[in-house]
Scaffold this motif. Sequence first.
Motif, short mmCIF file in Angstrom:
data_model
loop_
_atom_site.label_atom_id
_atom_site.label_comp_id
_atom_site.label_asym_id
_atom_site.label_seq_id
_atom_site.Cartn_x
_atom_site.Cartn_y
_atom_site.Cartn_z
N HIS A 162 0.80 -1.28 0.18
CA HIS A 162 0.11 0.14 -0.14
C HIS A 162 0.83 1.48 0.02
O HIS A 162 0.43 2.27 0.34
CB HIS A 162 -1.09 0.02 1.07
N CYS A 359 -4.34 2.42 7.01
CA CYS A 359 -3.68 3.44 6.24
C CYS A 359 -4.55 4.05 5.08
O CYS A 359 -4.35 5.09 4.51
CB CYS A 359 -2.38 2.94 5.55
N CYS A 422 -1.17 -0.60 12.41
CA CYS A 422 -2.34 -1.13 11.51
C CYS A 422 -3.19 -2.28 12.06
O CYS A 422 -4.53 -2.34 11.81
CB CYS A 422 -1.36 -2.49 10.77
N CYS A 425 -6.35 -4.68 10.79
CA CYS A 425 -5.98 -4.56 9.44
C CYS A 425 -5.04 -5.70 8.81
O CYS A 425 -5.23 -6.32 7.78
CB CYS A 425 -5.79 -3.26 8.90
N ILE A 426 -4.35 -6.09 9.76
CA ILE A 426 -3.24 -7.22 9.51
C ILE A 426 -3.46 -8.42 10.48
O ILE A 426 -2.57 -9.15 10.33
CB ILE A 426 -2.00 -6.50 9.49
N ASN A 447 -8.86 -1.66 3.51
CA ASN A 447 -8.56 -1.97 1.92
C ASN A 447 -9.00 -3.62 1.77
O ASN A 447 -9.70 -4.03 0.87
CB ASN A 447 -7.13 -1.51 1.59
FE1 SF4 Z 1 -2.24 -0.33 5.57
FE2 SF4 Z 1 -3.53 -2.44 6.80
FE3 SF4 Z 1 -1.13 -2.64 5.50
FE4 SF4 Z 1 -1.04 -1.72 7.86
S1 SF4 Z 1 -1.55 -3.66 7.34
S2 SF4 Z 1 -0.03 -0.84 6.07
S3 SF4 Z 1 -3.13 -0.66 7.78
S4 SF4 Z 1 -3.18 -2.10 4.58
#
Ligand code: SF4
Length: 754
Positions: A162, A359, A422, A425-426, A447
């Motif tokens: 990203h 993000c 994060c 999200c992760i 995302n």
């Molecule tokens: Fe962005 Fe999620 Fe990747 Fe972190 S884990 S950089 S918040 S997409």
Amino acid sequence: MAYDIDMIKKVYAQMAERVGKAREVVGKPLTLSEKILYSHLWDVEADKAYGRGKDYVNFSPDRIACQDATAQMALLQFMQAGKKKVEVPTTVHCDHLIQAKQGAKKDLKRANETSNEVFDFLGSVSNKYGIGFWKPGAGIIHQVVLENYAFPGGMMIGTDSHTVNAGGLGMVAVGVGGADAVDVMAGMPWELKFPKLIGVKLTGKLNGWTAAKDVILKVAGILTVKGGTGAIIEYFGEGAKSMSCTGKGTICNMGAEVGATTSTFGYDDSMERFLRATDRNDVADAANEVREHLTGDDEVYANPELYFDEVIEINLTELRPHLNGPFTPDLATPISEMKEKAKENDWPINVDWGLIGSCTNSSYEDLTRAASIAQQALDKNLKPKSDFGINPGSEQIRYTADRDGLLKIFEDLDATVFTNACGPCIGQWDRSDRKGEEKNTIVHSFNRNFSKRADGNPNTHAFVGSPEMVAAIAISGRLDFDPTRDKLINEDGEEVMLDEPKGIELPTNGFEVEDAGYVAPMEDGSGVEIKVAEDSERLELLTPFEPWDGENLLGAKLLIKAHGKCTTDHISMAGPWLRYRGHLDNISNNCLIGAVNAFNMKTNFVKSQLTGEYGGVPDTQREYKEKKIPTVVIGDHNYGEGSSREHAAMEPRHLGVKVVIVKSFARIHETNLKKQGMLGLTFDNESDYDLIQEDDTFNFIDLKDFAEGKPLTVEIVHSDGTKDVIKTNHTYNSNQIDWYKEGSALNLIKKLNA
Ligand code: SF4
């Protein structure tokens, strides 16, 4: 935070001449993407028009950013390059290793305890080699980059997919593997296939409940997860200019979800406002001086079908809010159709969690729009039916949002404010409400919504929407809630409706922060000692790979003949193995464990030619290594597709595999094998794959004559003593053959720097 204004001015000073030259060789007006690409050629001047989707071109990026999970191996490799400092401005961001559980304070403390060793390592390597270091809690890499480093017309690479988020500030920003980043840090070029170009014309203006997020949710529905592969998506038109800079970032961010190389927007007033609000007046002033080069030529946008490979048009005035999912980000459903769609597909209607952040959507504007909905819940006496979780994008945003009372609004609704990181999200989320694997629904403003991504549960149905839509749905508790027409019953039993969201693009009183979490490197870091404990499980200093002895390779044994798809996930699994990304020997215990053995169709079950017994791939290979017996891996088509992670090449190399012969390679993996000093060959005759038997021995009988464009002969000796002699091809150029001779590209760099 030390963005490099001199470097930016240098890029701009060269731009007019380089763009002019490019226009000459291309012979027509230029898109913004072409202007950035051609003005960042490694060979400085454009001397020909590059074939889109065809030619591999060397570029010279302006910046590099690495996140903590990928930075470990990247920096371990860089340490071998023999450089005193990085050659290109670089930053490291600690954001992936912080688990969301009890809220920011406790979670950050726990992460600092459990991953202390990794953070210390990243911090000290950064200090030594002139790399800017963003501590745990400072924020998510791409928000921090947007707020501090991105600049219109620039080119950057980052070890995270990203990285493309910086297109919101007019960059060509691309996610790469660690090995690519290390090359650029060490002063080498970055190679990329010249991308195709997709133009997206935005007309009209966003209004009501529709947000920038809905643009990319719509584009994802049109292009699908593969539709942007190998292309840059360039947005233009009045609609583009009417959107905020961070909204543009959201759109570019999710370009990764359609497989695009990156996405970008031309420089405009919204970007200037953002640069000035983030204390970069000098960058805005410099950009204003070269404004005409920071956007596509007028003729291009007037007749886009003549200049782009594909054109999409979206009218923002007519665009409606969407929710995409579950399980894939391209399954786009307008919110107005969700009732029928959810019923048809039996998606769980009750929503357990509404998560705002990542993000993609954690800007100040995002928080204000979501807060304007949350405030109505308080004002109208609505009790949210779902749990709320918030991850601010950076400490600067968190501090400012806290000062402006935005976080309090969520907290008054019992939301948990997690670390600026994060988190869910992760999959860094210790979700307490569901421990089993029951079918359930969550909505988030992130995302990606692949199965298991947020909480590890394959039955969690995750839907992606704008932060304000996530807030509305979390208040209603229903996936099929359409705030544009549905009413809610409040705690007094009255029917109420939510008004449209209201956002503030940039904080009226400016951004503020006490400690942004940045640590500048020492001017001279040569005295900094890098400590890695001998018995560390998570980190291991790399030992340079052995150079080639210049002899033919004889007596190599078959390790595995992989059947069908063999991606980088099959070669080096992710998930729990993330923990060992900085320890080559430990992570090598996942080497090829996902590959299917063509002789028994099982995974991680191969025959040892030493004992005749079957066992796991890494264990079997370690026995060969111990006896110094070279081995060969055989693969099918598109071997090594998937991510650009260099571990998939380093692990077999570390364990003693010498050659990989396949029907065809995924290009990035092929390059990674070359960089790590492996021999990557393709069958001249694909059906020779069928000749390979389980007990085969391989002799590379003309390897001594290894040269550019010259096929190599392989003698395959079967267990009954019969032989087949086959021709194999390779794509090594003379420089890459030098990598092979030296044992790795890094060994060569080190030698040249000595
Ligand atoms: Fe962005 Fe999620 Fe990747 Fe972190 S884990 S950089 S918040 S997409």
